[in-house]
Design a protein around this motif. Sequence first.
Motif, short mmCIF file in Angstrom:
data_model
loop_
_atom_site.label_atom_id
_atom_site.label_comp_id
_atom_site.label_asym_id
_atom_site.label_seq_id
_atom_site.Cartn_x
_atom_site.Cartn_y
_atom_site.Cartn_z
N ILE A 1 0.82 -1.22 0.00
CA ILE A 1 0.00 0.00 0.00
C ILE A 1 0.85 1.26 0.00
O ILE A 1 0.39 2.31 -0.43
N GLY A 2 2.09 1.17 0.44
CA GLY A 2 2.98 2.33 0.44
C GLY A 2 3.39 2.79 -0.95
O GLY A 2 3.94 3.88 -1.11
N HIS A 3 3.10 1.97 -1.95
CA HIS A 3 3.39 2.35 -3.33
C HIS A 3 2.21 3.05 -3.99
O HIS A 3 2.32 3.45 -5.15
N LEU A 4 1.10 3.16 -3.27
CA LEU A 4 -0.09 3.83 -3.80
C LEU A 4 -0.27 5.18 -3.11
O LEU A 4 -0.04 5.31 -1.90
N THR A 5 -0.71 6.18 -3.89
CA THR A 5 -1.09 7.45 -3.27
C THR A 5 -2.33 7.21 -2.42
O THR A 5 -3.02 6.18 -2.57
N ASP A 6 -2.66 8.15 -1.56
CA ASP A 6 -3.86 8.02 -0.75
C ASP A 6 -5.09 7.80 -1.63
O ASP A 6 -5.90 6.90 -1.38
N GLU A 7 -5.22 8.60 -2.66
CA GLU A 7 -6.40 8.52 -3.54
C GLU A 7 -6.44 7.19 -4.28
O GLU A 7 -7.49 6.56 -4.39
N HIS A 8 -5.28 6.74 -4.78
CA HIS A 8 -5.24 5.44 -5.47
C HIS A 8 -5.60 4.30 -4.52
O HIS A 8 -6.31 3.37 -4.91
N LEU A 9 -5.13 4.38 -3.28
CA LEU A 9 -5.45 3.33 -2.31
C LEU A 9 -6.95 3.31 -2.02
O LEU A 9 -7.57 2.24 -2.01
#
Length: 194
Positions: free
Chosen positions: A109-117
């Motif tokens: 999940i650290g590879h995703l932006t907040d919005e993407h997550l």
Amino acid sequence: MLGGYGTISTIDLNGSKAFLHKFLGEGEGATSPGCALDCGAGIGRITKRLLLPLFKTVDLVDVTQEFLDKAKSYLGEDGKRVGHYFCCGLQDFVPENGRYDVIWIQWVIGHLTDEHLVEFLRRCQKALRPNGLIVIKDNVSYEGVVPDEVDSSVCRDLPIVHSLVARAGLHIVHEEQQKNFPKEIFQVHTLALR
């Protein structure tokens, strides 16, 4: 894949098995052991040692085709129970509606932006079967967002992860901290979501 901490793999897997066993089974309210999705699957460590022993079918998704190719040989004979190998970033991946009993999201999940997550979690919710679970297992920082200069990811604190889960319209069914990891690494928490 374990950042130089390969020795924690068995501890990690045993903790994950114990976590999943709280939910899996037959009957009312139980999560079926039918089909799981391994998100950020890499070469298939979680698929081989956690998900395939517990589920009839497992799908893998990873952004790197080379890793998925290695997974096919790493999984060996067990690979016959893999349904699909998806090469796609999670920010773009759309899991099939109503296919999965468990969607396992570990150390990615650290590879995703907040919005993407948030958007990915919303799509995952639609992909769950009745009594299905989304499981996030990841590092958590002690405070705020900590960038990782090596792999360009981030580590969020637990309140931030909780707020992103809530924004996605999910609630936390159960949460645990992984035990027996080295003290010099970030805490690792596992969250079951519906």
